[in-house]
Design an enzyme around this catalytic site. Structure first.
Site, PDB file in Angstrom:
ATOM      1  N   TYR A  58      -6.162  34.414  27.356  1.00  0.00           N
ATOM      2  CA  TYR A  58      -5.680  33.057  27.675  1.00  0.00           C
ATOM      3  C   TYR A  58      -6.311  32.584  28.991  1.00  0.00           C
ATOM      4  CZ  TYR A  58      -2.812  29.475  29.743  1.00  0.00           C
ATOM      5  OH  TYR A  58      -2.412  28.333  30.383  1.00  0.00           O
TER       6      TYR A  58
ATOM      7  N   LYS B 187      -9.198  29.553  29.764  1.00  0.00           N
ATOM      8  CA  LYS B 187      -9.066  28.472  30.756  1.00  0.00           C
ATOM      9  C   LYS B 187     -10.256  28.492  31.717  1.00  0.00           C
ATOM     10  CE  LYS B 187      -5.171  26.420  29.663  1.00  0.00           C
ATOM     11  NZ  LYS B 187      -5.133  25.007  29.236  1.00  0.00           N
TER      12      LYS B 187
ATOM     13  N   SER C 175      -4.902  26.644  34.836  1.00  0.00           N
ATOM     14  CA  SER C 175      -3.740  27.487  35.147  1.00  0.00           C
ATOM     15  C   SER C 175      -4.068  28.480  36.250  1.00  0.00           C
ATOM     16  CB  SER C 175      -3.331  28.265  33.885  1.00  0.00           C
ATOM     17  OG  SER C 175      -2.474  29.335  34.200  1.00  0.00           O
TER      18      SER C 175
HETATM   19  C1  WQD Z   1       7.813  34.805  35.750  1.00  0.00           C
HETATM   20  C2  WQD Z   1       8.551  35.988  36.375  1.00  0.00           C
HETATM   21  C3  WQD Z   1       8.322  38.021  35.128  1.00  0.00           C
HETATM   22  C4  WQD Z   1      10.564  36.597  31.618  1.00  0.00           C
HETATM   23  C5  WQD Z   1       2.977  32.824  32.818  1.00  0.00           C
HETATM   24  C6  WQD Z   1       1.536  32.701  32.469  1.00  0.00           C
HETATM   25  C7  WQD Z   1       0.915  31.539  33.209  1.00  0.00           C
HETATM   26  C8  WQD Z   1       1.718  30.284  32.996  1.00  0.00           C
HETATM   27  C9  WQD Z   1       3.179  30.508  33.359  1.00  0.00           C
HETATM   28  C10 WQD Z   1       0.594  29.019  31.285  1.00  0.00           C
HETATM   29  C11 WQD Z   1       7.739  37.278  36.324  1.00  0.00           C
HETATM   30  C12 WQD Z   1       9.783  37.552  35.142  1.00  0.00           C
HETATM   31  C13 WQD Z   1       9.925  36.674  32.852  1.00  0.00           C
HETATM   32  C14 WQD Z   1      11.702  37.403  31.358  1.00  0.00           C
HETATM   33  C15 WQD Z   1      11.536  38.302  33.583  1.00  0.00           C
HETATM   34  N1  WQD Z   1       1.626  29.846  31.664  1.00  0.00           N
HETATM   35  N2  WQD Z   1      10.416  37.513  33.812  1.00  0.00           N
HETATM   36  N3  WQD Z   1      12.152  38.226  32.360  1.00  0.00           N
HETATM   37  O1  WQD Z   1       4.073  35.515  33.914  1.00  0.00           O
HETATM   38  O2  WQD Z   1       4.288  34.189  36.104  1.00  0.00           O
HETATM   39  O3  WQD Z   1       3.096  33.157  34.172  1.00  0.00           O
HETATM   40  O4  WQD Z   1       3.642  31.597  32.562  1.00  0.00           O
HETATM   41  O5  WQD Z   1      -0.253  28.551  32.000  1.00  0.00           O
HETATM   42  O6  WQD Z   1      -0.383  31.351  32.729  1.00  0.00           O
HETATM   43  O7  WQD Z   1       0.878  33.871  32.926  1.00  0.00           O
HETATM   44  O8  WQD Z   1       5.550  33.448  34.068  1.00  0.00           O
HETATM   45  O9  WQD Z   1       7.840  32.971  33.386  1.00  0.00           O
HETATM   46  O10 WQD Z   1       6.554  34.761  32.117  1.00  0.00           O
HETATM   47  O11 WQD Z   1       7.356  35.206  34.456  1.00  0.00           O
HETATM   48  O12 WQD Z   1      11.973  39.078  34.464  1.00  0.00           O
HETATM   49  O13 WQD Z   1      12.316  37.380  30.241  1.00  0.00           O
HETATM   50  O14 WQD Z   1       9.747  36.240  35.631  1.00  0.00           O
HETATM   51  O15 WQD Z   1       8.252  39.429  35.289  1.00  0.00           O
HETATM   52  O16 WQD Z   1       8.016  38.002  37.515  1.00  0.00           O
HETATM   53  P1  WQD Z   1       4.251  34.200  34.616  1.00  0.00           P
HETATM   54  P2  WQD Z   1       6.870  34.078  33.423  1.00  0.00           P
END
Ligand code: WQD
Length: 338
Positions: free
Chosen positions: A149, A153, A125
């Site tokens: 997490y 990885k 990841s």
């Molecule tokens: C994306 C954007 C949030 C939810 C994570 C893990 C990574 C991978 C993918 C496993 C950010 C914003 C999110 C919400 C929001 N997983 N957001 N409201 O954090 O980039 O990555 O998931 O491998 O390891 O770290 O993904 O989808 O949580 O967030 O505004 O309810 O959406 O702030 O900018 P992220 P995400």
């Protein structure tokens, strides 16, 4: 015919990868403990490809089970997805993450070694980079994960690298996913997180289908074009194809190599919301909320090395991603329990 063993093959990315491998003519065996997925996924895979993969219920930490799988089937390559993957949960329960993701992988690798099955595609990841101080991620950046997490990885990457260094018969591809979204165009398989989704796209999809009332946008005061967070979303179908290309790469290359799987283009939260509104025709109400602890403003993949080495690049864009994600959620409003 030699088989492909897919651990975590009833999960989101695992199930899409099983479909891609079956449709490429491979014999696929799935091992999964169903801790975060449903056996119904196997029925859906069969409806798409016509072939139900052979299935073993259990954990990668179950040495006896693994030994029997490898004794019963000539496993050519292992595609290793099985693992816990919620960042927030890993902060609350680090031991559970290290036990399952790291110790479990060591049991798997030991069983592979003993069986002489030494080709591994590992589901890593972009979280392994942590905060490298740049927003365009190349594979040679230092790895400084900032949560258990991501640490787990990185640890499994290091174990696989050391294993290959100790025995040059091993061929290892470490695939670092950015933000997987979307679903198979049939709408029969897709992302089905337990409870309230942590990730953006499944949360938006649940708002669109009426399961949740509004999206909390975690901050609109970042130094990005519209102030909301920017990420490199990648269609799960492009991701599945990347595993096929990595598997073929291992047939010609020894060594242990990391590959970024991303599009090279970032989209903001509001761009994703607007695209989903267009695809679904649903309003998707949003509420601007405080930033989420640990979030970075912006990052995306530099996909050049992967394109040169694997011959792979993402082909689907944000509109494809939200169209297919909506098609899955619309047809399965409560996921596989619909
Ligand atoms: C994306 C954007 C949030 C939810 C994570 C893990 C990574 C991978 C993918 C496993 C950010 C914003 C999110 C919400 C929001 N997983 N957001 N409201 O954090 O980039 O990555 O998931 O491998 O390891 O770290 O993904 O989808 O949580 O967030 O505004 O309810 O959406 O702030 O900018 P992220 P995400």
């Amino acid at each position: 015919m030699n088989s492909i063993l897919v651990t975590g093959g009833t999960g989101y990315i695992g199930s899409h990868t099983v479909v891609a491998f079956q449709q490429a003519g491979f014999d696929v065996i799935v091992l999964d403990d169903l801790s975060n997925s449903s056996e119904q996924v196997l029925d859906r895979i069969e409806r798409i490809t016509g072939t139900r993969p052979r299935f073993y219920l259990g954990s990668i930490a179950n040495q006896a089970l693994l030994n029997s799988v490898f004794a019963s089937h000539p496993i050519d390559t292992v595609i290793h997805f099985a693992g816990f993957k919620a960042v927030g949960e890993s902060v609350q329960h680090p031991l559970r993450y290290y036990q399952n993701n790291v110790a479990g992988s060591m049991v798997l690798f030991d069983a592979m070694q003993k069986a002489g099955s030494k080709k591994l595609v590992f589901s890593s990841s972009a979280t392994v980079y942590g905060d490298p101080g740049v927003i365009a991620y190349t594979e040679d950046l230092p790895l400084r994960p900032v949560n258990p997490y991501g640490q787990s990885k990185r640890m499994v990457e290091d174990i696989a690298r050391d294993l290959q260094a100790s025995d040059s018969d091993w061929s290892v591809a470490l695939l670092r996913y950015f933000n997987p979204v979307g679903a198979h165009p049939s709408g029969l398989i897709g992302e089905d997180p337990r409870g309230i989704p942590n990730n953006l796209m499944p949360y938006i999809a649940k708002v669109a289908v009426g399961e949740l009332s509004e999206l909390n946008v975690f901050g609109d005061d970042y130094t990005t074009p519209d102030g909301t967070g920017v990420r490199d979303y990648i269609h799960v179908q492009d991701l599945a194809r990347g595993h096929l290309d990595a598997c073929r790469y291992l047939n010609e290359h020894k060594g242990c190599t990391a590959f970024n799987l991303g599009t090279g283009r970032g989209y903001s939260v509001m761009e994703a919301v607007d695209a989903f509104r267009k695809a679904s025709g649903q309003p998707i109400p949003v509420r601007i909320s405080p930033r989420r602890a640990g979030d970075l403003p912006e990052y995306y993949a530099v996909p050049d090395f992967t394109r040169k080495e694997l011959g792979w690049k993402a082909e689907l864009n944000l509109d494809d991603m939200v169209r297919d994600h909506w098609n899955w959620q619309k047809n399965n409003p409560k996921g596989y329990d619909s």
